[in-house]
Motif scaffolding. Structure first.
Motif, PDB file in Angstrom:
ATOM      1  N   GLY A   1       0.818  -1.208   0.000  1.00  0.00           N
ATOM      2  CA  GLY A   1       0.000   0.000   0.000  1.00  0.00           C
ATOM      3  C   GLY A   1       0.849   1.253   0.000  1.00  0.00           C
ATOM      4  N   ARG A   2       1.917   1.251   0.800  1.00  0.00           N
ATOM      5  CA  ARG A   2       2.816   2.414   0.827  1.00  0.00           C
ATOM      6  C   ARG A   2       3.448   2.635  -0.546  1.00  0.00           C
ATOM      7  NH1 ARG A   2       3.955   4.448   5.858  1.00  0.00           N
ATOM      8  NH2 ARG A   2       3.534   3.059   7.602  1.00  0.00           N
TER       9      ARG A   2
ATOM     10  N   GLU B   1       2.294   1.693  -3.479  1.00  0.00           N
ATOM     11  CA  GLU B   1       1.269   2.132  -4.417  1.00  0.00           C
ATOM     12  C   GLU B   1       0.909   3.601  -4.176  1.00  0.00           C
ATOM     13  OE1 GLU B   1      -2.978   0.463  -6.141  1.00  0.00           O
ATOM     14  OE2 GLU B   1      -2.226  -0.293  -4.235  1.00  0.00           O
ATOM     15  N   GLU B   2       0.874   3.986  -2.915  1.00  0.00           N
ATOM     16  CA  GLU B   2       0.566   5.373  -2.561  1.00  0.00           C
ATOM     17  C   GLU B   2       1.650   6.320  -3.083  1.00  0.00           C
ATOM     18  OE1 GLU B   2      -0.789   7.703   1.513  1.00  0.00           O
ATOM     19  OE2 GLU B   2      -0.026   5.656   1.641  1.00  0.00           O
ATOM     20  N   VAL B   3       2.909   5.955  -2.893  1.00  0.00           N
ATOM     21  CA  VAL B   3       4.027   6.779  -3.374  1.00  0.00           C
ATOM     22  C   VAL B   3       4.015   6.856  -4.898  1.00  0.00           C
ATOM     23  CG1 VAL B   3       6.542   6.876  -3.552  1.00  0.00           C
ATOM     24  CG2 VAL B   3       5.467   6.438  -1.354  1.00  0.00           C
ATOM     25  N   TYR B   4       3.742   5.728  -5.544  1.00  0.00           N
ATOM     26  CA  TYR B   4       3.653   5.723  -7.002  1.00  0.00           C
ATOM     27  C   TYR B   4       2.577   6.705  -7.469  1.00  0.00           C
ATOM     28  CZ  TYR B   4       2.315   4.359 -11.702  1.00  0.00           C
ATOM     29  OH  TYR B   4       1.992   4.397 -13.039  1.00  0.00           O
ATOM     30  N   GLY B   5       1.409   6.630  -6.848  1.00  0.00           N
ATOM     31  CA  GLY B   5       0.319   7.521  -7.233  1.00  0.00           C
ATOM     32  C   GLY B   5       0.668   8.976  -7.033  1.00  0.00           C
ATOM     33  N   GLN B   6       1.331   9.298  -5.920  1.00  0.00           N
ATOM     34  CA  GLN B   6       1.721  10.678  -5.654  1.00  0.00           C
ATOM     35  C   GLN B   6       2.764  11.169  -6.657  1.00  0.00           C
ATOM     36  OE1 GLN B   6       2.969  10.499  -1.577  1.00  0.00           O
ATOM     37  NE2 GLN B   6       0.883  10.631  -0.772  1.00  0.00           N
ATOM     38  N   SER B   7       3.723  10.317  -6.978  1.00  0.00           N
ATOM     39  CA  SER B   7       4.800  10.746  -7.873  1.00  0.00           C
ATOM     40  C   SER B   7       4.347  10.858  -9.323  1.00  0.00           C
ATOM     41  CB  SER B   7       5.989   9.797  -7.766  1.00  0.00           C
ATOM     42  OG  SER B   7       5.639   8.517  -8.253  1.00  0.00           O
ATOM     43  N   HIS B   8       3.309  10.112  -9.698  1.00  0.00           N
ATOM     44  CA  HIS B   8       2.828  10.145 -11.077  1.00  0.00           C
ATOM     45  C   HIS B   8       1.524  10.927 -11.238  1.00  0.00           C
ATOM     46  CE1 HIS B   8       5.731   6.878 -11.397  1.00  0.00           C
ATOM     47  NE2 HIS B   8       5.784   7.166 -12.681  1.00  0.00           N
ATOM     48  N   GLY B   9       1.058  11.536 -10.164  1.00  0.00           N
ATOM     49  CA  GLY B   9      -0.167  12.312 -10.243  1.00  0.00           C
ATOM     50  C   GLY B   9      -1.408  11.468 -10.462  1.00  0.00           C
TER      51      GLY B   9
ATOM     52  N   ALA C   1      -4.363   9.950  -8.833  1.00  0.00           N
ATOM     53  CA  ALA C   1      -5.147  10.020  -7.601  1.00  0.00           C
ATOM     54  C   ALA C   1      -5.747   8.669  -7.235  1.00  0.00           C
ATOM     55  CB  ALA C   1      -6.246  11.063  -7.732  1.00  0.00           C
ATOM     56  N   ALA C   2      -6.165   7.889  -8.222  1.00  0.00           N
ATOM     57  CA  ALA C   2      -6.766   6.583  -7.947  1.00  0.00           C
ATOM     58  C   ALA C   2      -5.752   5.643  -7.291  1.00  0.00           C
ATOM     59  CB  ALA C   2      -7.308   5.968  -9.228  1.00  0.00           C
ATOM     60  N   ALA C   3      -4.533   5.641  -7.792  1.00  0.00           N
ATOM     61  CA  ALA C   3      -3.493   4.789  -7.202  1.00  0.00           C
ATOM     62  C   ALA C   3      -3.136   5.256  -5.798  1.00  0.00           C
ATOM     63  CB  ALA C   3      -2.251   4.776  -8.088  1.00  0.00           C
ATOM     64  N   THR C   4      -3.132   6.566  -5.593  1.00  0.00           N
ATOM     65  CA  THR C   4      -2.832   7.111  -4.267  1.00  0.00           C
ATOM     66  C   THR C   4      -3.878   6.659  -3.257  1.00  0.00           C
ATOM     67  OG1 THR C   4      -1.791   9.049  -5.257  1.00  0.00           O
ATOM     68  CG2 THR C   4      -2.443   9.226  -2.953  1.00  0.00           C
ATOM     69  N   VAL C   5      -5.146   6.768  -3.624  1.00  0.00           N
ATOM     70  CA  VAL C   5      -6.233   6.384  -2.717  1.00  0.00           C
ATOM     71  C   VAL C   5      -6.237   4.877  -2.483  1.00  0.00           C
ATOM     72  CG1 VAL C   5      -8.738   6.296  -2.479  1.00  0.00           C
ATOM     73  CG2 VAL C   5      -7.634   8.390  -3.276  1.00  0.00           C
ATOM     74  N   ALA C   6      -6.042   4.101  -3.534  1.00  0.00           N
ATOM     75  CA  ALA C   6      -6.016   2.641  -3.383  1.00  0.00           C
ATOM     76  C   ALA C   6      -4.838   2.221  -2.504  1.00  0.00           C
ATOM     77  CB  ALA C   6      -5.924   1.972  -4.747  1.00  0.00           C
ATOM     78  N   GLY C   7      -3.696   2.859  -2.693  1.00  0.00           N
ATOM     79  CA  GLY C   7      -2.528   2.550  -1.877  1.00  0.00           C
ATOM     80  C   GLY C   7      -2.748   2.888  -0.422  1.00  0.00           C
ATOM     81  N   GLU C   8      -3.381   4.038  -0.190  1.00  0.00           N
ATOM     82  CA  GLU C   8      -3.671   4.426   1.188  1.00  0.00           C
ATOM     83  C   GLU C   8      -4.617   3.419   1.842  1.00  0.00           C
ATOM     84  OE1 GLU C   8      -5.131   8.335   3.715  1.00  0.00           O
ATOM     85  OE2 GLU C   8      -5.473   8.287   1.556  1.00  0.00           O
ATOM     86  N   ALA C   9      -5.608   2.953   1.083  1.00  0.00           N
ATOM     87  CA  ALA C   9      -6.556   1.963   1.624  1.00  0.00           C
ATOM     88  C   ALA C   9      -5.839   0.667   1.982  1.00  0.00           C
ATOM     89  CB  ALA C   9      -7.660   1.699   0.611  1.00  0.00           C
ATOM     90  N   HIS C  10      -4.959   0.185   1.105  1.00  0.00           N
ATOM     91  CA  HIS C  10      -4.218  -1.051   1.384  1.00  0.00           C
ATOM     92  C   HIS C  10      -3.314  -0.868   2.603  1.00  0.00           C
ATOM     93  CE1 HIS C  10      -4.898  -2.237  -2.997  1.00  0.00           C
ATOM     94  NE2 HIS C  10      -5.566  -3.106  -2.247  1.00  0.00           N
ATOM     95  N   ARG C  11      -2.646   0.275   2.670  1.00  0.00           N
ATOM     96  CA  ARG C  11      -1.750   0.547   3.794  1.00  0.00           C
ATOM     97  C   ARG C  11      -2.522   0.547   5.110  1.00  0.00           C
ATOM     98  NH1 ARG C  11      -0.843   5.121   6.470  1.00  0.00           N
ATOM     99  NH2 ARG C  11      -1.835   6.410   4.889  1.00  0.00           N
ATOM    100  N   LEU C  12      -3.664   1.225   5.123  1.00  0.00           N
ATOM    101  CA  LEU C  12      -4.452   1.297   6.345  1.00  0.00           C
ATOM    102  C   LEU C  12      -5.016  -0.063   6.755  1.00  0.00           C
ATOM    103  CD1 LEU C  12      -6.294   4.690   5.768  1.00  0.00           C
ATOM    104  CD2 LEU C  12      -4.429   4.202   7.358  1.00  0.00           C
ATOM    105  N   GLU C  13      -5.409  -0.885   5.789  1.00  0.00           N
ATOM    106  CA  GLU C  13      -5.893  -2.235   6.114  1.00  0.00           C
ATOM    107  C   GLU C  13      -4.808  -3.040   6.816  1.00  0.00           C
ATOM    108  OE1 GLU C  13      -7.677  -4.460   2.895  1.00  0.00           O
ATOM    109  OE2 GLU C  13      -8.683  -2.658   2.173  1.00  0.00           O
ATOM    110  N   GLY C  14      -3.596  -2.974   6.273  1.00  0.00           N
ATOM    111  CA  GLY C  14      -2.486  -3.692   6.892  1.00  0.00           C
ATOM    112  C   GLY C  14      -2.177  -3.177   8.286  1.00  0.00           C
ATOM    113  N   GLU C  15      -2.199  -1.847   8.447  1.00  0.00           N
ATOM    114  CA  GLU C  15      -1.928  -1.263   9.751  1.00  0.00           C
ATOM    115  C   GLU C  15      -2.985  -1.668  10.773  1.00  0.00           C
ATOM    116  OE1 GLU C  15      -1.557   2.960   9.228  1.00  0.00           O
ATOM    117  OE2 GLU C  15       0.411   2.790   8.282  1.00  0.00           O
TER     118      GLU C  15
END
Length: 71
Positions: free
Chosen positions: A16-17, A19-27, A29-43
């Motif tokens: 998730g982290r 995917e979130e960084v990828y989304g932020q670096s490439h602009g 938004a969908a990848a950023t949100v999906a990455g954040e969701a995966h990261r939070l699920e794991g946490e």
């Protein structure tokens, strides 16, 4: 939670982290949100495990100065 479940939760958090960084670096938004969701699920899974382990240990009973239980 078994070792494999802990490893799976940690892997989900790390994926998730990434995917979130990828989304932020490439602009993306969908990848950023999906990455954040995966990261939070794991946490959350890891926090639930930590809370469960703390609950199993229990808290010590309060005592008076002479060692007799309070309450």
């Amino acid at each position: 939670m078994s070792f494999i479940d802990k490893a799976r939760a940690k892997a989900q958090e790390l994926l998730g982290r990434a995917e979130e960084v990828y989304g932020q670096s490439h602009g993306d938004a969908a990848a950023t949100v999906a990455g954040e969701a995966h990261r939070l699920e794991g946490e959350v899974e890891l926090e639930e495990e930590r809370a469960g382990e703390a609950g199993q240990r229990g808290t010590p009973r309060r005592t008076d100065d002479d060692g007799s239980p309070v309450g």
